[in-house]
Write an enzyme that holds these catalytic residues in place. Structure first.
Site: not given
Length: 326
Positions: A54, A118, A225, A258-259
């Protein structure tokens, strides 16, 4: 700032399905120890993801050529082509001989309840990747970003950066919930930059036992952030820099925001812009991601990006960025 940008973190795909109904209607509480159910889903979306991929995609969209560092399976071919078409150097991706690329598989019902799994797969082999042979081919790095990945791989890459003097960025994100205080200390100590969201910054302090001031004693700059409130940048002995989020954002889905911020912040840093301007560029790219479904589905022209930057942060900001967007 010149030099290569190495982005070492996870590479994965998301397989997302929707079940029209409620899981709860198919569950018998008294029989959960014998659970065996199947749900007929309406759709399947396969989205490209993973922290490293990303971030690299975002850097490529802004005209840089980041170096992707991570472990994948032999099923990576289509994803590799996609990233290379968007300016990402995939020459140094490690390909496992026995495992598939990491995969997140999730089914969501009408109540937003989820069954998810996952599979780390090839990501577990990131610990086998050595940075120095890569650096010898691509040149000394401006930064090595070490994001969420196989924990042993993250630790190896961090220690290698310290050993060879490569400036590194600590971005442990998802691994903070699982990592011990000792592991987090090892990943953070000595970083040129520390990225986290606000919750993660408190988690770092809680798990390491360090105060906010002690964290700043160990890193050059902390970038936190704040979601819809923008971003805060702190440095030891300096006043904090607070940058508001981009204006007029029509939020749709937050995954990958965020990426994208990290990608654009790094791009602006590579262009030689200051911290405040870099955060503004980061918030602008993040706005495009939150307005789309998927982490790499956004698009814009250089002029659209500059117009959006100007609308939120002024014409001077756009004028500084313009020469770098071609």
């Amino acid at each position: 700032m010149s030099g290569s940008l190495l982005i070492a973190a996870s590479i994965a795909t998301d397989h997302l399905m929707t079940f029209r109904g409620k899981f709860a209607d198919s569950l018998v509480v008294e029989q959960l120890d014998k659970l065996s159910v199947s749900f007929l889903v309406d759709d399947l979306e396969i989205r490209r993801g993973g922290v490293a991929a990303n971030i690299c995609f975002g850097l490529g969209k802004l005209g840089l050529s980041p170096v992707l560092v991570g472990a994948v399976g032999e099923d990576f071919g289509d994803y590799r082509s996609w990233l290379e078409r968007h300016g990402v150097n995939c020459d140094h991706v490690y390909v496992s001989e026995s495992r598939h690329t990491a995969r997140f598989v999730c089914t969501t019902d009408d109540t937003m309840a989820q069954f998810a799994s996952f599979y780390p797969g090839a990501m577990s082999e990131a610990r086998l990747i050595e940075l120095t042979p890569i650096v010898k081919q691509v040149g000394d790095p401006s930064y090595v970003l070490i994001g969420a990945d196989d924990p042993d791989g993250m630790l190896r890459h961090t220690e290698e950066c310290r050993q060879h003097g490569y400036p590194f960025i600590a971005d442990p994100s998802q691994q903070l919930a699982f990592g011990s205080g000792e592991l987090i200390q090892q990943l953070v100590d000595g970083a040129a930059l520390l990225f986290s969201n606000e919750y993660e910054s408190h988690l770092i302090e809680s798990k390491t036992g360090w105060s906010a001031a002690e964290v700043l004693d160990r890193v050059g700059t902390q970038v936190t952030t704040l979601g819809a409130d923008g971003v805060r940048i702190t440095r030891r002995g300096e006043d904090p820099i607070v940058v508001p989020a981009c204006k007029n954002v029509a939020a749709v889905e937050p995954t990958g925001v965020g990426d994208a911020f990290r990608a654009a912040f790094l791009a602006a840093t590579a262009w030689g812009l200051g911290l405040e301007r870099s955060a503004q560029v980061g918030c602008t790219l993040a706005a495009y991601v939150v307005e789309t479904v998927g982490t790499q589905e956004y698009s814009f022209t250089s002029q659209q990006f500059l117009d959006r930057l100007s609308e939120s942060y002024g014409t001077e900001a756009a004028a500084e960025v313009a020469p770098h967007l071609g």
